[in-house]
Design a protein around this motif. Structure first.
Motif: not given
Length: 272
Positions: A94-96, A100-111, A113-117, A119-122
């Motif tokens: 999901s974070l991948g 790479n711009g194929k998703a506007d939002l993603a459900v991931g885990r803080a631990d 590797s998050m994309p450099s840009d 931001q956590t929305l919720a």
């Protein structure tokens, strides 16, 4: 004269003026209608709901169910935003897609590797790490091991830990706990099992302790504890005494207590 009336020049001029006025009015009406249509089209375009692509997985997971419910709620109640679900194999994929711009939002885990840009929305939920061994009390198979082999995290050295979930993040958090507790990770073995391999995990006699990561109401964690209790005896929950120090060194983690009896009421799992 033959009785025919010859219109005067004044009458002819008046008719020409009236015709010009009529044409002008029609032209104004036509232009006004065109402007109205253009404005209505622009307004309709502006008011079209924005569709956001949200990557979440795996399919059938609690995260996926929550996002599907959110998408339905937005479809029913929102005129400005809609959610389009992109199923994935898990948080890492999901974070991948987000990166790479194929998703506007993603459900991931803080631990992870998050994309450099990014931001956590919720925060949808908090995951808790649950570590347990077994007491040896229970069924016939469980009574073969009468002593508690592992009473604390430091005792994991020289043993094998079964980790539920094949994501690298679960194995990573185990290494963080071991390091914070003064245990070298290369002093023990780790085996990862899929969330659909709970029974296989419980039947594996080479495993001496177990780790699960999920919300406190996670069915996967509760089922894993119950399954290992049937085959290995009552669970012995391991306190992570270094949790506050770990949280200070790693901002992605927090130190919190798991309430008694959250996984089972009678007997109480955990007792405290």
């Amino acid at each position: 004269m033959d009785g025919k009336q010859i219109p005067s020049s004044d009458s002819s001029n008046r008719q020409d003026i009236q015709r010009r006025k009529a044409r002008s009015l029609l032209l104004v009406l036509a232009v006004g209608f065109a402007v109205f249509l253009a404005a209505a089209g622009a307004l309709n375009y502006i008011l079209q709901p924005t569709t956001l692509r949200i990557a979440v997985g795996p399919t059938g997971s609690e995260d996926h169910a929550v996002v599907e419910a959110m998408a339905e709620a937005f479809a029913d109640e929102s005129r400005t935003v809609l959610l389009s679900t992109i199923p994935t194999a898990g948080a890492a994929e999901s974070l991948g897609l987000l990166g790479n711009g194929k998703a506007d939002l993603a459900v991931g885990r803080a631990d992870l590797s998050m994309p450099s840009d990014a931001q956590t929305l919720a925060v949808l939920r908090k995951n808790y790490v649950v570590l347990w061994s077994f007491s040896g009390s229970g069924g016939k198979a469980a009574r073969k091991k009468t002593a508690v082999k592992i009473a604390e995290v430091a005792d994991l050295a020289g043993h094998k830990v079964g980790v539920i979930g094949r994501t690298a993040a679960n194995a990573s958090v185990l290494r963080v706990i071991l390091s914070g507790s003064g245990v070298e990770s290369d002093k023990l073995a780790v085996a990862q099992f899929g969330t659909d391999e709970i029974e296989k995990l419980a039947q594996d006699r080479t495993i001496d302790a177990f780790l699960a990561v999920g919300p406190l109401d996670s069915k996967i964690t509760a089922d894993a504890i119950a399954a290992t209790a049937r085959t290995r005896g009552a669970p012995k929950f391991l306190s992570i005494d270094a949790s506050e120090a770990i949280a200070l060194r790693h901002s992605r983690y927090e130190a919190e207590e798991i309430p008694p009896s959250v996984f089972n009421a009678k007997p109480a799992w955990p007792e405290e």
